[in-house]
Design a protein around this motif. Sequence first.
Motif, PDB file in Angstrom:
ATOM      1  N   ARG A 174      -9.688 -34.450 -16.499  1.00  0.00           N
ATOM      2  CA  ARG A 174     -10.156 -34.606 -15.116  1.00  0.00           C
ATOM      3  C   ARG A 174     -10.356 -36.078 -14.763  1.00  0.00           C
ATOM      4  O   ARG A 174      -9.971 -36.526 -13.673  1.00  0.00           O
ATOM      5  N   LEU A 175     -10.950 -36.845 -15.682  1.00  0.00           N
ATOM      6  CA  LEU A 175     -11.140 -38.268 -15.434  1.00  0.00           C
ATOM      7  C   LEU A 175      -9.805 -38.982 -15.292  1.00  0.00           C
ATOM      8  O   LEU A 175      -9.613 -39.809 -14.391  1.00  0.00           O
ATOM      9  N   THR A 176      -8.862 -38.662 -16.177  1.00  0.00           N
ATOM     10  CA  THR A 176      -7.548 -39.313 -16.144  1.00  0.00           C
ATOM     11  C   THR A 176      -6.804 -38.961 -14.860  1.00  0.00           C
ATOM     12  O   THR A 176      -6.197 -39.832 -14.211  1.00  0.00           O
ATOM     13  N   GLU A 177      -6.851 -37.699 -14.480  1.00  0.00           N
ATOM     14  CA  GLU A 177      -6.161 -37.281 -13.265  1.00  0.00           C
ATOM     15  C   GLU A 177      -6.780 -37.936 -12.033  1.00  0.00           C
ATOM     16  O   GLU A 177      -6.066 -38.263 -11.066  1.00  0.00           O
ATOM     17  N   GLU A 200     -10.733 -35.154 -29.182  1.00  0.00           N
ATOM     18  CA  GLU A 200     -10.490 -34.160 -28.135  1.00  0.00           C
ATOM     19  C   GLU A 200     -10.325 -34.824 -26.776  1.00  0.00           C
ATOM     20  O   GLU A 200      -9.473 -34.426 -25.972  1.00  0.00           O
ATOM     21  N   ARG A 201     -11.130 -35.841 -26.508  1.00  0.00           N
ATOM     22  CA  ARG A 201     -11.021 -36.543 -25.230  1.00  0.00           C
ATOM     23  C   ARG A 201      -9.713 -37.326 -25.156  1.00  0.00           C
ATOM     24  O   ARG A 201      -9.091 -37.405 -24.092  1.00  0.00           O
ATOM     25  N   LEU A 294     -18.007 -39.080 -15.938  1.00  0.00           N
ATOM     26  CA  LEU A 294     -18.050 -37.640 -16.168  1.00  0.00           C
ATOM     27  C   LEU A 294     -19.423 -37.374 -16.766  1.00  0.00           C
ATOM     28  O   LEU A 294     -19.687 -37.724 -17.921  1.00  0.00           O
ATOM     29  N   ALA A 295     -20.320 -36.801 -15.971  1.00  0.00           N
ATOM     30  CA  ALA A 295     -21.703 -36.566 -16.405  1.00  0.00           C
ATOM     31  C   ALA A 295     -21.765 -35.336 -17.297  1.00  0.00           C
ATOM     32  O   ALA A 295     -21.353 -34.247 -16.883  1.00  0.00           O
ATOM     33  N   LEU A 329     -17.766 -34.429 -12.555  1.00  0.00           N
ATOM     34  CA  LEU A 329     -17.108 -35.683 -12.209  1.00  0.00           C
ATOM     35  C   LEU A 329     -17.852 -36.326 -11.046  1.00  0.00           C
ATOM     36  O   LEU A 329     -17.991 -35.731  -9.974  1.00  0.00           O
ATOM     37  N   MET A 330     -18.331 -37.552 -11.258  1.00  0.00           N
ATOM     38  CA  MET A 330     -19.078 -38.285 -10.237  1.00  0.00           C
ATOM     39  C   MET A 330     -18.258 -39.515  -9.859  1.00  0.00           C
ATOM     40  O   MET A 330     -18.272 -40.533 -10.557  1.00  0.00           O
TER      41      MET A 330
END
Length: 339
Positions: A174-177, A200-201, A294-295, A329-330
């Motif tokens: 999600r962060l990468t996208e 994993e990340r 990403l909280a 995601l913030m």
Amino acid sequence: MPADPSSPHPPSIKDVARRANASTTTVSRVLSQPDAVRPDLRQRVQQAIAELGYRPNLAARRLRQQRASLIGLIVSDIRNPFFTDISRAVEDMAYRHGLRLILCNSDEDPAKEQSYLELMADEQASGVILSPTPELTRRFRADQHPFPVVLVDRAPDDTPTDLVLLDNAHAARRLTEHLLDQGCRRIALLAGSRSSTGRERQAGYEAALRERGLAPQVLPLRPTADEGQAAAAPLLATDPAERPDALLATNGLLLLGAWKAIRAAGLTMPTDIALAGFDNNDWTTLPEPAVTVLAQPTADIGRSAAELLLQRMAEPARPPRRIVLEGTLMVRGSSARQV
């Protein structure tokens, strides 16, 4: 009136029971499992305890119960706010259930970790919540320990055990996208290399790039702010046409190091370079622009781990449970021109 501390006869549990007009069994339950006693009766007993100045004989209780009324929490690095927040949530749960908590910091050192596990056995701990070192993760077996163990943050391969963790691959994706959607194409990953979490990340990051036909750039690092800053600095000193247009960090300490490197290089976020990473630590809202994160649900992780441990203590034979939580995601100004 509180008891006279100089009295040769300190108040007993029978004295508390008489004062509260309750049974000694009820008093004992208030001391060990307060949530199991109805509120009005619990309040009466607690008032009697306060008035008499009663203190339970913990050593005698241990002998009667043949185990200590305590649990252990062993974390990888207490300086990491992620583990600080988890520790607070576990401590709250332990207090609510009348359990004492021993907090230990392994520093990612297998020898130190083993020493603390032996301490828990010596103290007859009722159970342990553990963020294992990579070495223990690879060889972990729940039946090797004389107490129930719940793992947090890191999962052993193909080993059934109680554990609580984030859906790390999905969160990193999600962060990468998000960065890709902002137009970033050269995204460098500062990846913690010492745990299954970092791997994993990294997998989630690489999957997102592969879908867009882009090449990953991974820097495996020890998960500290100094390591993150030292690794990011030379990347930022390259020609603007070649340097990354975004940095992504797999934990809060690496994220802090990346932010320091960007500031030291005199670059502007997100115009010159975008920044995003894991963990909604307090500092991430202070800069201008604030940092996209990403909280992780740290309170839920700690609370869920404590609940699993309490369930395992009550039902030793029940099947292991795996709780996988989602982060939030913030999006902030470090990665998005308009937020």
